[in-house]
Design a protein around this motif. Structure first.
Motif, PDB file in Angstrom:
ATOM      1  N   ASN A 158      -3.901  -0.409  -1.147  1.00  0.00           N
ATOM      2  CA  ASN A 158      -4.024  -1.804  -0.703  1.00  0.00           C
ATOM      3  C   ASN A 158      -3.462  -2.796  -1.713  1.00  0.00           C
ATOM      4  OD1 ASN A 158      -5.398  -0.964   1.668  1.00  0.00           O
ATOM      5  ND2 ASN A 158      -7.319  -0.886   0.540  1.00  0.00           N
TER       6      ASN A 158
ATOM      7  N   SER B  47       0.808  -1.226   0.000  1.00  0.00           N
ATOM      8  CA  SER B  47       0.000   0.000   0.000  1.00  0.00           C
ATOM      9  C   SER B  47       0.841   1.275   0.000  1.00  0.00           C
ATOM     10  CB  SER B  47      -0.953  -0.001   1.204  1.00  0.00           C
ATOM     11  OG  SER B  47      -2.040   0.855   0.982  1.00  0.00           O
TER      12      SER B  47
ATOM     13  N   GLN C 220      -1.371   3.933  -0.856  1.00  0.00           N
ATOM     14  CA  GLN C 220      -2.625   3.812  -0.110  1.00  0.00           C
ATOM     15  C   GLN C 220      -3.724   3.165  -0.953  1.00  0.00           C
ATOM     16  OE1 GLN C 220      -0.812   7.001   0.228  1.00  0.00           O
ATOM     17  NE2 GLN C 220       0.106   5.759   1.836  1.00  0.00           N
TER      18      GLN C 220
END
Length: 358
Positions: free
Chosen positions: A315, A310, A313
């Motif tokens: 995942n 991530s 950000q």
């Protein structure tokens, strides 16, 4: 021009064979003088490691994936095993083989942004650049017990937006001062906002010379700080000395009484907590809440690891394109994990390239 000029001149058969024989002889002499280089094993594999429970097994010496062994802990047929982002080697506490590894750390100094900027071509170039001359004289390690940094005994529940216990994570426990053994896991966490105020530990005791007992549960009040527990005596009020085995705190930590000989060994998710027969047979017990790791770190985001998680950000897993040397007996391979997704974008399908260097 007459027709006769279009026909080739007749050449005696013996004269024709002489240059052919000389050419064949020259070819044979050339083969003797400059033998072809040895071709070492190499390959590219995409492994189905999507199960959170079962490993996918690989034999580097055999050059491919293997069916799951009936008893992985007793089999030397496999060299490496993959489950999600975890990598196991058949050696040390992970298996009966003699497989060890060391990280070249070629991209260990990169920042997260630099890792995110790497391309598949960068990965191929990094792998191709590694030769037998780069193999270190030492530093190879087998898998051993390392501190659990996840940690795996709790998880974030997206539906409720809260922290929950993860009963799928469990450990064999050696009690302090030789009192006995057991297995433990966290089955419930009570939250107040972002702070745990209570927890429930489930355990089974294994008295010396006996067998594992039935599951028991112990509720812990965390509102006033850490709680110290003895599997044989329950909650211990005085944490001084050897009266306790493990302690749980409101800061999401589990401490093991290493000073008095207490230690843990992680159960595999395939082990049935309620059906386990023994707790005194682990290959080792560490003085901390443990996981199994070696040259391949047990977490994502480690500079020496194969993946970072991530970075944007989103995942997703980002390959670091770090290269590892994996030693199987006397043979040494270079190994690189270069993707975490299959052709349809499903996660948990790491792609691996490898080549034997020695």
């Amino acid at each position: 021009m007459s027709r006769s000029t279009l026909l080739p001149a007749r050449i005696p058969f013996r004269a024709l064979m002489i240059p052919l024989a000389l050419a064949a002889l020259a070819a044979c002499e050339s083969e003797v003088a400059a033998p072809a280089e040895e071709t070492f094993e190499e390959g590219v594999l995409t492994i189905d490691a999507s199960s959170p429970v079962s490993f996918g097994y690989v034999s580097l010496t055999g050059g491919g994936a293997l069916p799951s062994p009936a008893d992985p802990g007793g089999s030397t047929a496999w060299d490496m095993a993959f489950r999600r982002f975890s990598v196991r080697l058949n050696g040390g506490v992970a298996g009966p083989g003699s497989v060890s590894a060391v990280s070249l750390g070629n991209n260990a100094g990169l920042t997260a942004d630099q890792v995110a900027a790497l391309t598949p071509e960068d990965g191929e170039a990094a792998f191709a650049a590694v030769t037998a001359a780069d193999i270190p004289a030492g530093g190879f390690v087998e898998d051993a017990l390392a501190p659990e940094t996840g940690p795996s005994w709790f998880r974030f529940d997206r539906q409720s937006g809260s922290i929950m216990a993860n009963p799928g994570a469990a450990w064999k426990l050696r009690e302090g001062s030789g009192r006995g053994y057991g297995v433990i896991r966290m089955v419930e966490i009570a939250m107040q906002g972002e702070r745990p105020v209570g927890a429930t530990i489930q355990f089974r005791r294994h008295d010396p010379g006996g067998s594992l007992g039935a599951p028991e549960s112990l509720a812990l009040d965390l509102t006033r700080g850490p709680v110290f527990v003895s599997l044989s005596n329950g909650i211990v009020r005085d944490p001084a000395g050897c009266g306790w085995d493990v302690a749980t705190s409101p800061e999401f930590t589990i401490q093991v009484n290493e000073a008095c000989g207490a230690g843990t060994f992680p159960l595999d998710p395939t082990d049935d907590f309620t059906a386990l027969a023994r707790a005194d047979d682990a290959p080792d017990y560490a003085g901390f809440l443990s996981t199994i790791a070696g040259a391949f770190p047990a977490t994502v985001g480690d500079a020496q690891g194969a993946f970072w998680y991530s970075i944007r950000q989103n995942n997703r897993m980002w390959p670091t394109y770090n290269v590892y040397f994996v030693r199987v007996g006397a043979e040494v391979y270079k190994v690189q994990l270069f993707d975490y997704y299959n052709a349809t974008g499903d996660s948990g399908h790491p792609s691996v390239r490898f080549q034997r260097l020695r």
